[in-house]
Design an enzyme around this catalytic site. Structure first.
Site, short mmCIF file in Angstrom:
data_model
loop_
_atom_site.label_atom_id
_atom_site.label_comp_id
_atom_site.label_asym_id
_atom_site.label_seq_id
_atom_site.Cartn_x
_atom_site.Cartn_y
_atom_site.Cartn_z
N ASP A 1 -6.64 -35.61 -13.36
CA ASP A 1 -6.20 -34.34 -13.95
C ASP A 1 -4.68 -34.23 -13.98
O ASP A 1 -4.01 -34.52 -12.99
CB ASP A 1 -6.79 -33.22 -13.08
CG ASP A 1 -6.62 -31.85 -13.69
OD1 ASP A 1 -7.17 -31.63 -14.77
OD2 ASP A 1 -5.94 -31.00 -13.08
N ASP B 1 -13.64 -36.35 -11.04
CA ASP B 1 -12.36 -35.76 -11.43
C ASP B 1 -11.45 -35.80 -10.21
O ASP B 1 -11.87 -35.47 -9.10
CB ASP B 1 -12.60 -34.31 -11.86
CG ASP B 1 -11.77 -33.93 -13.07
OD1 ASP B 1 -10.54 -34.06 -13.00
OD2 ASP B 1 -12.35 -33.50 -14.08
N GLU C 1 -5.05 -37.96 -17.49
CA GLU C 1 -4.61 -36.91 -18.39
C GLU C 1 -3.12 -36.83 -18.14
O GLU C 1 -2.69 -36.45 -17.05
CB GLU C 1 -5.31 -35.60 -18.04
CG GLU C 1 -5.08 -34.52 -19.08
CD GLU C 1 -5.53 -33.15 -18.60
OE1 GLU C 1 -5.89 -32.35 -19.45
OE2 GLU C 1 -5.48 -32.88 -17.40
N HIS D 1 -13.85 -30.19 -22.18
CA HIS D 1 -14.03 -28.83 -21.67
C HIS D 1 -12.79 -27.96 -21.86
O HIS D 1 -12.79 -26.80 -21.47
CB HIS D 1 -14.37 -28.91 -20.19
CG HIS D 1 -13.23 -29.46 -19.38
ND1 HIS D 1 -12.80 -30.77 -19.51
CD2 HIS D 1 -12.41 -28.88 -18.49
CE1 HIS D 1 -11.75 -30.96 -18.73
NE2 HIS D 1 -11.50 -29.84 -18.09
N ASP D 2 -11.72 -28.52 -22.40
CA ASP D 2 -10.48 -27.76 -22.59
C ASP D 2 -10.25 -27.39 -24.04
O ASP D 2 -9.18 -26.90 -24.38
CB ASP D 2 -9.27 -28.58 -22.10
CG ASP D 2 -9.23 -28.67 -20.59
OD1 ASP D 2 -9.75 -27.75 -19.92
OD2 ASP D 2 -8.68 -29.66 -20.08
C1 GLC Z 1 -6.60 -29.98 -16.80
C2 GLC Z 1 -8.07 -29.62 -16.85
C3 GLC Z 1 -8.19 -28.16 -17.09
C4 GLC Z 1 -7.53 -27.44 -15.94
C5 GLC Z 1 -6.10 -27.91 -15.74
C6 GLC Z 1 -5.56 -27.48 -14.41
O1 GLC Z 1 -5.97 -29.78 -18.01
O2 GLC Z 1 -8.73 -30.39 -17.79
O3 GLC Z 1 -9.51 -27.74 -17.26
O4 GLC Z 1 -7.54 -26.06 -16.17
O5 GLC Z 1 -5.99 -29.29 -15.78
O6 GLC Z 1 -6.16 -28.22 -13.37
#
Ligand code: GLC
Ligand code: CA
Length: 530
Positions: free
Chosen positions: A197, A100, A238, A309-310
């Site tokens: 991320d 990540d 993402e 995980h979100d």
């Molecule tokens: C992304 C991650 C999430 C995190 C956020 C802030 O969306 O997947 O788990 O809380 O970024 O880093």
């Protein structure tokens, strides 16, 4: 498609939430040694890559998405030596390792920020965003204003997420050098890719009110990932997921990222994060169809996923996680993972995990849902608020993996860092394997088939019976090879107008040549190759 892109169709990525996978040393928290001991398990599903949620040094205010040292492993997970052991063991088994990459923010405990906040003259000050007064009225993702006052400098700093996650100032060229060096550090160790991320947040425009997708986004991504020695490094971002922005980020001539997650189908069945709304699987289908067509038309990679995980479990929101839990979990897997793209499996999907039900907020840990709880408490009745949290909390998918049905679920000898899922007695790997309807065995068969047939990874995709409701039927074709995938949705129906072929896979007692009646969430895969 360029080879370094098309090779990605052979990936099957298994996403690990390290704190909840397996605890090897009895402290209640999953760790790297736990992962090493389960690499054969991961391979047995058919995965050939793992993505590890952040394992770097961190105060863990957002479970590792608040990094205080990008070049070290958090002691709760082990040491750098453990990581090197994991990398070597994974590679020896043909498993790639994806890390990540969290570059929009650091932890407030990162050395850069600790120095930056001491004085306006500190060389690290300009690594973050500062203002004498809040520049915007933005709300942070995890509650409160995005601007936090910093006593020593008499300024406010920006945090898009938690107070402990200050946003890094990418307009500063030194910051970009730092991140390039961090990427190179991990590449030199031998990692195979990065999941980036909230990457679209790294360029902003305060005057225009842009929290993300600012004017320099693509230039920054290219500066880090467009370098020649990273050609064969896999990247998935993402980021904002409009057609336009995906094209801009993942076009093969862009030298930015290989792929970007597309999440719009995961918004079906809910309003915001915490409110369920009526839905049909057809809505998910329509979105998937649109993306299959768009990515094919523009020669882009597409990510096949339903969980991470979100998010609470897809099968709890969109399927039937009670009487037809096996059927809907396997049908959804078939309709998503046999599309054209790169499968991402989130730990627990392969045993048909489902959302939990807890009656006390103490069973939750996620900074996001706790922030929501604090904001809403007193405004709506407590039981309604808890129902919302049970429906939408990210903790649903973050609960420790249940390897078996014993009290400690084979996860840890100590109390787990977060309570086990409330249905772990029923939904766990050992019990799943003992059932005739085993979600795991189905996943194994599904990915064995996908692995065995080049056409299912690289072949063209076309929809069949597009006008029919309550089902998703499609073809994968390559040369003479033709495979038909039939996924029925919520209601039973008869699909007689389909071509007949050899049955390759079914989640029912379907036999080749059976008539065209399909039960709710029944799916079948046929070989039509002459
Ligand atoms: C992304 C991650 C999430 C995190 C956020 C802030 O969306 O997947 O788990 O809380 O970024 O880093
Ligand atoms: Ca541990």
């Amino acid at each position: 498609m360029k080879k370094e892109f098309s090779d990605c169709y052979d990936l099957v990525v298994y996403q690990i939430y390290p704190r909840s996978f397996l605890d090897s040393n009895g402290d209640g928290i999953g760790d790297l040694s736990g992962i090493i001991s389960k690499l054969d398990y991961i391979r047995s599903i058919g995965a050939n890559a793992i993505w590890l949620c952040p394992i770097f040094k961190s105060p863990q205010c957002d479970n590792g998405y608040d990094i205080s040292d990008y070049r070290d492993i958090d002691p709760i997970y082990g040491t750098m030596t453990d990581f090197e052991r994991l990398l070597a063991a994974a590679h020896s088994k043909g498993i790639k390792v994806i890390m990540d990459f969290v570059a929009n923010h650091t932890s407030s405990e990162h050395e850069w920020f600790k120095r930056a906040r001491t004085s306006r003259e500190d060389p690290y000050h300009d690594y973050y965003y500062w203002a004498d007064e809040p520049l915007t009225d933005w709300r942070a993702e995890f509650g409160g204003s995005t601007w936090e006052y910093n006593e020593p400098t008499g300024e406010y700093y920006l945090h898009s997420f938690a107070v402990g996650q200050p946003d890094v100032n990418w307009t500063n060229p030194k910051v970009r050098e730092e991140y390039k060096a961090i990427v190179d550090f991990w590449v030199a160790k031998g990692v195979d890719g990065f999941r980036c991320d909230v990457l679209d947040h790294i360029s902003k425009d305060f005057a225009k009110g842009l929290r993300r997708n600012g004017p320099h986004l693509h230039e920054y991504i290219r500066e880090v990932f467009g370098r020649d020695h990273l050609t064969n490094i896999y990247t998935v971002g993402e980021a904002e997921t409009t057609e336009e922005s995906i094209l801009a980020t993942c076009g093969q001539d862009r030298r930015e990222l290989k792929s970007v997650f597309q999440f719009s189908h995961l918004a079906v069945g809910r309003k915001g994060r915490y409110t369920p709304v009526p839905h049909k699987m057809d809505e998910v289908k329509d979105i998937l169809v649109e993306w299959q067509r768009f990515t094919a038309a523009h020669d882009l990679l597409y990510i096949l996923l339903t969980d991470n995980h979100d998010r609470p479990w897809f099968n709890s929101r969109m399927g039937d996680d009670r009487a037809l839990r096996y059927e809907s979990a396997t049908c959804v897997a078939t309709m998503v993972y046999l599309l054209k793209g790169i499968p991402f499996i989130y730990q627990g999907q392969e045993i048909g995990c489902a959302n939990s039900h807890f009656t006390d907020i103490s069973a939750f840990n996620d900074v996001e849902c706790l922030g929501y709880y604090a904001e809403q408490k007193g405004r709506i009745p407590d039981d309604e608020l808890l129902a919302e949290i049970n429906f939408g909390s990210r903790d649903n998918s973050r609960r420790p993996f249940a390897w078996d049905g014993t009290a400690s679920h084979g996860f840890s000898t100590a109390a787990p860092w977060l309570p086990y899922a409330s249905r772990s007695g029923e939904i766990n790997l050992a019990d799943d394997l003992n059932r005739e309807k085993s979600v795991f065995r189905y996943y194994e068969a599904l990915f064995a088939l996908r692995g065995a047939r080049h056409v299912l990874r690289h072949g063209e995709w076309t929809q069949v019976l597009p006008e029919r409701e309550n089902c998703f039927v499609f073809l994968r074709e390559e040369g003479k090879e033709r495979i038909l995938v039939v996924c029925n949705c919520e209601k039973a129906q008869t699909l007689t107008e389909l071509p007949k072929g050899k049955l390759l896979l079914s989640n029912h007692k379907r036999t080749a040549g059976a008539n065209g009646e399909y039960a709710p969430y029944e799916c079948a895969v046929y070989d039509l190759t002459e």
